[in-house]
Design a protein around this motif. Sequence first.
Motif, PDB file in Angstrom:
ATOM      1  N   SER A  34      -6.543   1.750  -7.437  1.00  0.00           N
ATOM      2  CA  SER A  34      -5.485   2.346  -8.623  1.00  0.00           C
ATOM      3  C   SER A  34      -4.441   1.638  -8.393  1.00  0.00           C
ATOM      4  CB  SER A  34      -5.346   3.890  -8.224  1.00  0.00           C
ATOM      5  OG  SER A  34      -4.837   4.073  -6.815  1.00  0.00           O
ATOM      6  N   ARG A  35      -3.983   1.008  -7.433  1.00  0.00           N
ATOM      7  CA  ARG A  35      -2.429   0.216  -7.482  1.00  0.00           C
ATOM      8  C   ARG A  35      -2.901  -1.010  -8.241  1.00  0.00           C
ATOM      9  NH1 ARG A  35      -1.660   3.312  -2.857  1.00  0.00           N
ATOM     10  NH2 ARG A  35      -2.883   1.736  -1.558  1.00  0.00           N
TER      11      ARG A  35
ATOM     12  N   ARG B  53      -3.322  -0.759 -11.945  1.00  0.00           N
ATOM     13  CA  ARG B  53      -1.956  -0.544 -12.624  1.00  0.00           C
ATOM     14  C   ARG B  53      -1.407  -1.727 -12.958  1.00  0.00           C
ATOM     15  NH1 ARG B  53       3.627   0.524 -11.111  1.00  0.00           N
ATOM     16  NH2 ARG B  53       4.313   2.020 -12.632  1.00  0.00           N
ATOM     17  N   LEU B  54      -1.532  -2.812 -12.028  1.00  0.00           N
ATOM     18  CA  LEU B  54      -1.102  -3.994 -12.251  1.00  0.00           C
ATOM     19  C   LEU B  54      -1.209  -4.561 -13.717  1.00  0.00           C
ATOM     20  CD1 LEU B  54      -1.618  -5.944  -9.170  1.00  0.00           C
ATOM     21  CD2 LEU B  54       0.496  -4.685  -9.684  1.00  0.00           C
ATOM     22  N   PHE B  55      -2.571  -4.481 -14.218  1.00  0.00           N
ATOM     23  CA  PHE B  55      -2.780  -4.806 -15.416  1.00  0.00           C
ATOM     24  C   PHE B  55      -2.266  -4.239 -16.759  1.00  0.00           C
ATOM     25  CE2 PHE B  55      -5.989  -6.271 -12.669  1.00  0.00           C
ATOM     26  CZ  PHE B  55      -6.467  -7.534 -13.037  1.00  0.00           C
TER      27      PHE B  55
ATOM     28  N   GLN C  12       0.879  -1.240   0.127  1.00  0.00           N
ATOM     29  CA  GLN C  12       0.099   0.015  -0.006  1.00  0.00           C
ATOM     30  C   GLN C  12       0.789   1.269   0.048  1.00  0.00           C
ATOM     31  OE1 GLN C  12      -2.420  -1.174   3.556  1.00  0.00           O
ATOM     32  NE2 GLN C  12      -4.021  -1.714   2.006  1.00  0.00           N
ATOM     33  N   ILE C  13       1.815   1.285  -0.804  1.00  0.00           N
ATOM     34  CA  ILE C  13       2.726   2.282  -1.125  1.00  0.00           C
ATOM     35  C   ILE C  13       2.125   3.499  -2.013  1.00  0.00           C
ATOM     36  CG2 ILE C  13       5.125   3.157  -1.719  1.00  0.00           C
ATOM     37  CD1 ILE C  13       6.080   0.210  -0.798  1.00  0.00           C
TER      38      ILE C  13
ATOM     39  N   LEU D 130      -0.713   7.059  -7.222  1.00  0.00           N
ATOM     40  CA  LEU D 130      -1.670   5.734  -6.938  1.00  0.00           C
ATOM     41  C   LEU D 130      -1.825   5.966  -5.577  1.00  0.00           C
ATOM     42  CD1 LEU D 130       0.266   3.538  -9.498  1.00  0.00           C
ATOM     43  CD2 LEU D 130      -1.878   4.721  -9.845  1.00  0.00           C
ATOM     44  N   ASN D 131      -2.993   6.273  -5.199  1.00  0.00           N
ATOM     45  CA  ASN D 131      -3.037   6.529  -3.569  1.00  0.00           C
ATOM     46  C   ASN D 131      -4.067   5.445  -2.994  1.00  0.00           C
ATOM     47  OD1 ASN D 131      -4.982   7.961  -4.703  1.00  0.00           O
ATOM     48  ND2 ASN D 131      -4.332   9.941  -3.586  1.00  0.00           N
TER      49      ASN D 131
END
Length: 149
Positions: A117-118, A121-123, A106-107, A112-113
């Motif tokens: 959203s994080r 982004r993996l996709f 959870q950085i 990307l907060n």
Amino acid sequence: MDKLNKALRWNKITPFQSIFCRLLGLFLVLAGISHLSVLRQEFLAQVPLWLPFDGDLVVVLSGIVEILLGVGLIVLPGMYRVIIGWVTAAFFVLIFPGNISQYINQIDAFGLNSDLSRFIRLFFQPILIIWALWSTDAWKAWRNQKSEK
């Protein structure tokens, strides 16, 4: 060895592929420069916590690699384009754990907060891998080599 040489011969890519190959190259050059300058802290947030290397060193080295790959995608001729396509795709695979680490731990970085959203982004990483292989015709060269066996 003859099959490898045949696969690496000039593969005429379409103008559309050429544009996307150069766009990916430009993207990588700009990302690499950002690693070394204005977004260094943001990229540092993506270095997996379990990695046994200094995070700043990882950011600098990956930035240099991105610049080299980007320049290669922009300027290298067809014979080398297939190789640089595979190397670029492999690079995208190697840096994927950083994206996973950012999600799991959870950085916040790059705006990307949130977990959502994080996660989304993996996709994008598989899209970058496919982009590198398609725009350089690396995938087609590999298929052609396999079909000749």
